[in-house]
Design a protein around this motif. Structure first.
Motif, PDB file in Angstrom:
ATOM      1  N   ARG A  83       0.808  -1.206   0.000  1.00 22.50           N
ATOM      2  CA  ARG A  83       0.000   0.000   0.000  1.00 22.50           C
ATOM      3  C   ARG A  83       0.845   1.260   0.000  1.00 22.50           C
ATOM      4  O   ARG A  83       0.332   2.343   0.127  1.00 22.50           O
ATOM      5  N   THR A  84       2.156   1.147  -0.090  1.00 19.33           N
ATOM      6  CA  THR A  84       3.011   2.335  -0.135  1.00 19.33           C
ATOM      7  C   THR A  84       3.348   2.645  -1.581  1.00 19.33           C
ATOM      8  O   THR A  84       3.914   1.804  -2.271  1.00 19.33           O
ATOM      9  N   PRO A  85       3.011   3.869  -2.069  1.00 16.76           N
ATOM     10  CA  PRO A  85       3.287   4.189  -3.473  1.00 16.76           C
ATOM     11  C   PRO A  85       4.785   4.143  -3.746  1.00 16.76           C
ATOM     12  O   PRO A  85       5.590   4.672  -2.991  1.00 16.76           O
ATOM     13  N   THR A  86       5.142   3.528  -4.836  1.00 18.73           N
ATOM     14  CA  THR A  86       6.541   3.420  -5.219  1.00 18.73           C
ATOM     15  C   THR A  86       6.687   3.924  -6.648  1.00 18.73           C
ATOM     16  O   THR A  86       5.864   3.615  -7.509  1.00 18.73           O
ATOM     17  N   LEU A  87       7.747   4.673  -6.895  1.00 19.71           N
ATOM     18  CA  LEU A  87       8.036   5.153  -8.228  1.00 19.71           C
ATOM     19  C   LEU A  87       9.033   4.194  -8.852  1.00 19.71           C
ATOM     20  O   LEU A  87      10.193   4.150  -8.472  1.00 19.71           O
ATOM     21  N   THR A  88       8.550   3.430  -9.810  1.00 14.13           N
ATOM     22  CA  THR A  88       9.387   2.416 -10.436  1.00 14.13           C
ATOM     23  C   THR A  88       9.987   2.966 -11.715  1.00 14.13           C
ATOM     24  O   THR A  88       9.283   3.505 -12.554  1.00 14.13           O
ATOM     25  N   TYR A  96       3.993   3.741  -9.444  1.00 16.80           N
ATOM     26  CA  TYR A  96       3.879   4.730 -10.509  1.00 16.80           C
ATOM     27  C   TYR A  96       5.010   4.511 -11.499  1.00 16.80           C
ATOM     28  O   TYR A  96       6.122   4.134 -11.114  1.00 16.80           O
ATOM     29  N   TYR A  97       4.723   4.781 -12.773  1.00 10.61           N
ATOM     30  CA  TYR A  97       5.724   4.628 -13.815  1.00 10.61           C
ATOM     31  C   TYR A  97       5.723   5.887 -14.683  1.00 10.61           C
ATOM     32  O   TYR A  97       4.674   6.432 -15.015  1.00 10.61           O
ATOM     33  N   LEU A  98       6.903   6.305 -15.037  1.00 11.70           N
ATOM     34  CA  LEU A  98       7.063   7.462 -15.914  1.00 11.70           C
ATOM     35  C   LEU A  98       7.867   7.033 -17.126  1.00 11.70           C
ATOM     36  O   LEU A  98       8.891   6.358 -16.978  1.00 11.70           O
ATOM     37  N   TYR A  99       7.399   7.400 -18.287  1.00  7.61           N
ATOM     38  CA  TYR A  99       8.188   7.106 -19.469  1.00  7.61           C
ATOM     39  C   TYR A  99       8.222   8.313 -20.384  1.00  7.61           C
ATOM     40  O   TYR A  99       7.335   9.163 -20.368  1.00  7.61           O
ATOM     41  N   LYS A 100       9.288   8.360 -21.140  1.00 11.56           N
ATOM     42  CA  LYS A 100       9.602   9.508 -21.998  1.00 11.56           C
ATOM     43  C   LYS A 100       9.687   9.053 -23.438  1.00 11.56           C
ATOM     44  O   LYS A 100      10.337   8.054 -23.748  1.00 11.56           O
ATOM     45  N   ASP A 101       9.006   9.819 -24.302  1.00 15.49           N
ATOM     46  CA  ASP A 101       8.978   9.501 -25.726  1.00 15.49           C
ATOM     47  C   ASP A 101       8.563   8.050 -25.946  1.00 15.49           C
ATOM     48  O   ASP A 101       9.130   7.314 -26.770  1.00 15.49           O
ATOM     49  N   VAL A 141      14.615  16.975 -22.276  1.00 22.08           N
ATOM     50  CA  VAL A 141      13.486  17.468 -23.062  1.00 22.08           C
ATOM     51  C   VAL A 141      12.817  16.314 -23.776  1.00 22.08           C
ATOM     52  O   VAL A 141      13.434  15.283 -24.060  1.00 22.08           O
ATOM     53  N   GLY A 142      11.531  16.463 -24.035  1.00 18.98           N
ATOM     54  CA  GLY A 142      10.781  15.429 -24.722  1.00 18.98           C
ATOM     55  C   GLY A 142       9.343  15.393 -24.252  1.00 18.98           C
ATOM     56  O   GLY A 142       8.871  16.303 -23.558  1.00 18.98           O
ATOM     57  N   LYS A 143       8.640  14.316 -24.594  1.00 17.84           N
ATOM     58  CA  LYS A 143       7.235  14.164 -24.246  1.00 17.84           C
ATOM     59  C   LYS A 143       7.108  13.042 -23.223  1.00 17.84           C
ATOM     60  O   LYS A 143       7.524  11.912 -23.464  1.00 17.84           O
ATOM     61  N   TYR A 144       6.488  13.361 -22.093  1.00 19.36           N
ATOM     62  CA  TYR A 144       6.372  12.437 -20.966  1.00 19.36           C
ATOM     63  C   TYR A 144       4.939  11.960 -20.804  1.00 19.36           C
ATOM     64  O   TYR A 144       3.982  12.684 -21.071  1.00 19.36           O
ATOM     65  N   GLN A 145       4.822  10.709 -20.317  1.00 20.84           N
ATOM     66  CA  GLN A 145       3.553  10.142 -19.890  1.00 20.84           C
ATOM     67  C   GLN A 145       3.781   9.351 -18.604  1.00 20.84           C
ATOM     68  O   GLN A 145       4.912   8.921 -18.320  1.00 20.84           O
ATOM     69  N   CYS A 146       2.743   9.175 -17.835  1.00 20.24           N
ATOM     70  CA  CYS A 146       2.866   8.347 -16.637  1.00 20.24           C
ATOM     71  C   CYS A 146       1.651   7.436 -16.527  1.00 20.24           C
ATOM     72  O   CYS A 146       0.618   7.659 -17.169  1.00 20.24           O
ATOM     73  N   LEU A 147       1.805   6.419 -15.710  1.00 20.32           N
ATOM     74  CA  LEU A 147       0.694   5.532 -15.379  1.00 20.32           C
ATOM     75  C   LEU A 147       0.941   4.977 -13.991  1.00 20.32           C
ATOM     76  O   LEU A 147       1.997   5.182 -13.387  1.00 20.32           O
ATOM     77  N   TYR A 148      -0.036   4.283 -13.456  1.00 17.76           N
ATOM     78  CA  TYR A 148       0.096   3.706 -12.117  1.00 17.76           C
ATOM     79  C   TYR A 148      -0.435   2.277 -12.138  1.00 17.76           C
ATOM     80  O   TYR A 148      -1.114   1.845 -13.087  1.00 17.76           O
TER      81      TYR A 148
END
Length: 462
Positions: free
Chosen positions: A6-11, A63-68, A99-106
């Motif tokens: 239950r602890t949010p983690t940024l992967t 949480y996940y962050l990806y670029k381009d 620089v670039g275009k970012y998106q995230c999801l969980y």
């Protein structure tokens, strides 16, 4: 990197061609997409810090962050301490690699959300700032048209126009090449209050679209005609001796806390409106530079919308040239009088003012260029309202707000005999006519009575 259930983690995963394996190992698209934004702004100055936030509508595990469209590692991974449905990805210092275009999801359990919208992250400060201008000017009447022009020495590239405190995507302007400078034009037709505000523009080279220049100087677009026009008055008056003090007062409806004054704009919109909280504009000790035509506007604090302009007020500065002479002449009839203003020096414009009058001075232009130079002001009808002290001034039409010394004062008195009070005259005439008729009636009666007596006496004797 992971965490408890239950602890949010940024992967953060380094993509080596296996990025989409994560999508294959989980059910995707069944959770609502998160929101993504950059703090303080998606336009980041080179070398500064920015945080990309990803926020879910539910409490997430990862949480996940990806670029381009590829997962990439970041320098810091900071889950939010005040919320379990938000995570921040910090970038410091900002460089061209970021620089670039970012998106995230969980992810909750083994279920992945839909990806967020794209967040373009651009770095500013890489190139020389362009210039931003408005045509015909940065002050535009409601419903009018304006063009914002961003100009740069870059031979090829893209222009972007941004407005402060707006969430809209930066405007891409049409690229043009004029006089060895690139230029982007953004046309605004039928301007309304939403267009008012502060704008900046950027330029980026064609090969590095996310590497932006320094911002242009801010351009404040102001819209006039949104509210009812105020009125403008001068204290002690619009005809003022050089060296005396003058205050212009802008009178408006209640509720306005910002006032602006412009001078000599004729029919054109002003180039800027610098407001102040007081409706009183203290011009202090006036000189020849204060002569001219003034208008005022009213508005609200921290707003770029203003009222329509007041009616123009002409401020005339006296004492600049030698004084003319003023004399009274008989009029063309008993119903009027002529005041003649005369100068031995050539002037083509003359003014006549009455002491204590709130009306603007009368103005006449020279018709006969023979020496002496003079004009005749006609006063009519000859009633007691015309009584008072008059002075005249001379001026040149090419500097019509600069006047001579006043002539010696001329006091005009209207006598009762010359006042042409026709009502009283008519009453007197009617009274005299009635009296004459009464006298004639009495005389006629007496004559008839005397003729009747001898006839009566003769009849009695017979």
């Amino acid at each position: 990197m992971g965490g408890s259930a239950r602890t949010p983690t940024l992967t953060v995963l380094l993509c080596l061609g296996l990025c989409w394996g994560l999508w294959d190992q989980a059910q995707t698209g069944t959770l609502p997409k998160p929101s993504i934004w950059a703090d303080p702004s998606p336009m980041v100055t080179k070398g500064s810090r920015v945080t990309i936030w990803c926020q879910a509508s539910l409490q997430a595990d990862d949480y996940y962050l990806y670029k381009d469209r590829l997962f990439v590692p970041l320098e810091t991974l900071d889950p939010s301490r005040d919320s379990s449905n938000k995570a921040g990805f910090s970038i410091t210092p900002m460089s061209s690699h970021n620089v670039g275009k970012y998106q995230c999801l969980y992810k909750i359990g083994k279920i992945l959300s839909q990806p967020s919208d794209l967040l373009p992250l651009a770095m500013t400060g890489q190139h020389e700032a362009p210039s931003l201008s408005a045509n015909p000017g940065p002050v535009v009447a409601l419903g009018g048209n304006v063009s914002l022009s961003c100009s740069s020495s870059w031979p090829r590239g893209s222009f972007r126009l941004l407005k402060e405190r707006e969430a809209d995507v930066p405007q891409h302007l049409e690229w043009m090449f004029r006089r060895e400078r690139g230029q982007g034009i953004f046309h605004v037709d039928s301007v309304n209050t939403s267009h008012a505000g502060t704008y900046r523009c950027y330029v980026s080279p064609q090969s590095y679209p996310d590497s932006w220049s320094h911002p242009s100087d801010p351009l404040h677009l102001q819209v006039i005609g949104v509210y009812k026009e105020p009125s403008l008055t001068a204290q002690p008056g619009s005809l003022v001796q050089s060296g005396d003090s003058l205050t212009l007062q802008c009178h408006s409806e209640t509720g306005f806390d910002r006032f602006a004054l412009t001078k000599d704009e004729e029919l054109r919109a002003p180039q800027s409106l610098e407001g102040q909280p007081s409706p009183n504009f203290l011009l202090g000790s006036v000189n020849r530079t204060h002569g001219g035509q003034y208008r005022c506007y009213c508005g609200h604090k921290l707003s770029s919308t203003w009222s329509a302009p007041s009616a123009p007020l002409g401020v005339l500065i006296t004492g600049i040239y030698e004084k003319p002479s003023l004399s009274a002449r008989p009029g063309t009839s008993v119903k009027n009088m002529t005041l003649q203003c005369r100068s031995e020096i050539w002037f083509d414009t003359f003014y006549l003012s009455k002491e204590g009058s709130l009306a603007p001075p009368q103005v006449l232009h020279l018709q006969d260029r023979a020496i002496p130079y003079q004009v005749n002001f006609t006063l009519s009808p000859m009633t007691s309202d015309l009584e008072g002290t008059y002075q005249c001034y001379s001026s040149n039409s090419n500097s019509s707000y600069l006047l001579s010394q006043p002539s010696d004062p001329l006091e005009l008195l209207i006598s009762v005999s010359n006042s042409q009070d026709y009502t009283m005259e008519n009453l007197i005439r009617l009274g005299i006519s009635a009296l004459i008729l009464m006298v004639l009636g009495v005389l006629l009666f007496q004559a008839r009575h005397r003729q009747g007596r001898p006839q009566d006496a003769a009849g009695t004797y017979t």
